[in-house]
Write an enzyme that holds these catalytic residues in place. Sequence first.
Site, mmCIF file in Angstrom:
data_model
loop_
_atom_site.group_PDB
_atom_site.id
_atom_site.type_symbol
_atom_site.label_atom_id
_atom_site.label_comp_id
_atom_site.label_asym_id
_atom_site.label_seq_id
_atom_site.Cartn_x
_atom_site.Cartn_y
_atom_site.Cartn_z
ATOM 1 N N CYS A 175 0.849 -1.200 0.000
ATOM 2 C CA CYS A 175 0.000 0.000 0.000
ATOM 3 C C CYS A 175 0.884 1.248 0.000
ATOM 4 C CB CYS A 175 -0.964 -0.044 1.181
ATOM 5 S SG CYS A 175 -2.304 1.151 1.044
ATOM 6 N N HIS A 229 -3.466 -5.726 1.147
ATOM 7 C CA HIS A 229 -2.731 -5.875 2.400
ATOM 8 C C HIS A 229 -2.581 -7.335 2.828
ATOM 9 C CE1 HIS A 229 -2.495 -1.626 3.876
ATOM 10 N NE2 HIS A 229 -3.419 -1.476 2.951
ATOM 11 N N GLU A 254 -0.727 -8.501 5.026
ATOM 12 C CA GLU A 254 -0.562 -8.606 6.487
ATOM 13 C C GLU A 254 -1.912 -8.655 7.196
ATOM 14 O OE1 GLU A 254 -0.580 -5.912 4.849
ATOM 15 O OE2 GLU A 254 -0.779 -4.088 6.051
#
Lengths: 729, 225
Positions: B85, B197, B199
């Site tokens: 990002c 994302h 994560e």
Amino acid sequence: MTVEVAKHRELGLTDSELELIVEKLGREPNDVELAMFSLLWSEHCSYKHSRKLLGQLPTEGERVVMGPGENAGAVDIGNGYAIAFKVESHNHPSAVEPFQGAATGVGGILRDVFAIGARPIAILDSLRFGELDSVRSRHLLDGAVRGIGHYGNSIGVATVGGEVYFEAPYEHNCLVNAMCLGIARTKDMVRAAAAGVGNAVVLMGATTGRDGIGGASVLASAELGEGDEAKRPTVQVGDPFEESKVLECCLELLERGLLVSLQDLGAAGLTSSAGEMASAGGVGIDIDVARVPLREADMEPFEIMVSESQERMLGVVEPARVVEVLAVCEKWQTGSAEIGIVTDSGQVRILRGGEVVGEMPVEALVDSCPLYDLEPAEPEGWIYGNRATLAPGASSEDTLLALLGSPSVASKRWVFEQYDSLVGSRTVRRPESADAAVLQVPEASNAIAVSIDGNGRRVACDPHAGTIEAVLECAQNLACVGAEPLGLTNCLNFGNPEKPVPAWQLDRAVAGLAEVCRALGVPVVGGNVSLYNEGPEGPIYPTPVVAMVGELPDPAQACGSAFTKEGDAIALLGPFAPTLAGSELAKLRGELEMGLPQPEVEVIAAACATVREAVRAGKLSSVHDVSDGGLGCALAESAIAGGIGCSIDVQPLRERGCSPEETLFGEGTGGFLLSGDREVLEKLGATPLGRVGGTTIEIAAGDRSLTVGLVAVESAWRSLRTQAEHDGA
Amino acid sequence: MRWGVLQFPGSCDERDALHACERTGAEARLVWHEERDLEGVDAVVIPGGFSYGDYLRAGAIARFSPAMEAVAEFATAGGPVLGICNGFQVLCEAGLLPGALLLNESLRFVCRQLDLIAVDGPETGHIDTFEARRPTLSIPAKHGEGRYFAAEEVLDALEAKGQIAYCYAPGQNPNGSARDIAGIRNEAGNVVGLMPHPEHAVDPLTGSTDGLRVFEAVAAAGVPA
């Protein structure tokens, strides 16, 4: 009297309040003192019209770590951790400038939470606008949603839930209530009381400018009206990057034990934070405005004292620790200045260099504002008007589609997709996947759930019963994910308390809130009051927004609202006996009037406990509370979410005395819509209604029976984006 | 294996990234933006957020930080770097990846779970096994400036050299990115940037664990420095 009469009135003080100030000081106040009194004696800071009522609320409980009076309330969640939470309004700023108004509403509530040493982990928002066919309402909605997203997304705190209603009485005076939850080690939490004579007072964060001057008195404590554009300079401008640095800086300072106490600067800026810190600590405080870092060099002392510039915090520091504190601020690239000292004088003294420019007893400034009794009078009937938008004689199918497409009922995906709901890696149940947001808390090896509710239209029909319903809805939402309530906070959004009808609404609502919280055993750990919410057409719907936080042992068990399995039984649990009173359908038909049935609090509490235990034991495929738009809409929502249809027969509800139409679209509290194994559901005491399956929603309800395809139902329910982004007149 | 996760003032997802690295079984530590030394770090994550507030152009200031100078040297030496990002935006601003990220077509921030197609790197791309080598990953995206843009000839070259690392599944492009591009890699394959994302897809409780494969792929793609 040589004080110009117009001046104190302009600042929102009455003649008798000025007389009291003169008596307390033993002389006439100068300009600095008058400005400071006008803010701290405003409704926003002094609660002068509501404090007497609020004494009824139960605030004690074995899990309460911090109660009302602190920057935020907090409850114990085990393993040495607490959850802090608070909701606050930013209504008038948002009505004048929606983007910055809503953004700084989020910024302010975040500061309240980290001021007590808690790291913010979630934001929720409760929003009210006029109907979406008005250009103004679409503008306010768009700006407020962008503002909330701008601040929350940029600072990296997940926005995990909320609610939005669209009703004509909010046309002029929208509501923007923001809630924040934070997590803290209980032993590290700090209170806002100044202590230790000789300790330094350190201002941290942004510089002080002329923005937001008089926000609390001019904007928040008077009705909106003509010429509100001229009030734009009273709205503050938010800077989430600055806040992010101040947040990390303050948490590091607290973790290292470098602060004696901490307070945010919100409404009324330095005036209220310094005054309230001194009052809470029973000490005096000296502030030297010449040492406050300014945006504009020529600011007057009163401007510095009342500025509502955002992203500022005030800390009390032992003299030996000041150097370390300033170094941490430097690391986080945030401003810091030693601007004052804690004294034993019992006075708030304002200095400019060596010159004293204001001196007031703390007790006079903070604790002497007169409290007023309300003069309530019940209205003789429905005062808000009616507007029919649904054709008389509409079929059951068309009625269901109209309800699902009504923006208050429709999916809020268009709104919540503009918010980061994931940052922080705690969000176990995202918006619209369950009735409450669920966040995992690995620190305490459990999870918390949170719900925020308040249907102003129903409160307008009966402020007492409507407020009880709002709290019960929160409790039901928590039960749906298997959570047990720990505490509640609220924001009371009402009209002008000096007028009889809003006074009556406030009086009845607070009585209902106190009653239901006592019955449920849920303590009120904090709250906020926003009065004078009126436009040229009259007061807003009385809108007590309540938010409840609960705990659940295992986040994996938190049940969703979507139907999951073809062939599952559908059943209804709880004392649900819907009527059209105050319903979405009554609104669409233009048939609103006073009156609601009285909720059966004890029976509903028992139903909540049954659902909670069933969810924790993993016995249910889905659970959804029956709310706006009645059983028809609740069924449609579970079906759309699961991508599976259903068929039910509402005969059991007919036996509770409901008409076919009431069974389909009537509203009331106490209904849980369950799906799962039929035997399991029956053992819970639920009443079987039908089955999950197919691609249509079929409801047998005598002469009002209906069958609608899932595609049509979903397209109506997903229509908010089209309605919100429509740019015609 | 030890990951370093950069932390700028204004970073938002650095703790999530740290946690994700640990979920792959590796060690991880935060690297403060003023650190010039990546001592003991085998792979780098530049996390999501709004570095230095991003009031200018996203990533435009972060690229000049001491930590980013170190990352540029690390990447040139073949060290694996993953930009997520804001990290992807920083890598583009730093010239470590081609192209730029523009405002979403809708002009609104969007947060949504999406299906991503992972596209194989240049050294392993065999046409006959292409479908099997293109697993679909369920990973959320959340950004306001995620529309990947590059000149047509740059896009053609990225395709030809196997530098497109992740695509949005058909019909799921959330921001108007050119050719549905969600993430790209440099020619050597050791620097990867993507808007979604990974994560936030490492825990079954919060949605999906598909994001772990992104971390593993990047860790395997570089020559540890």
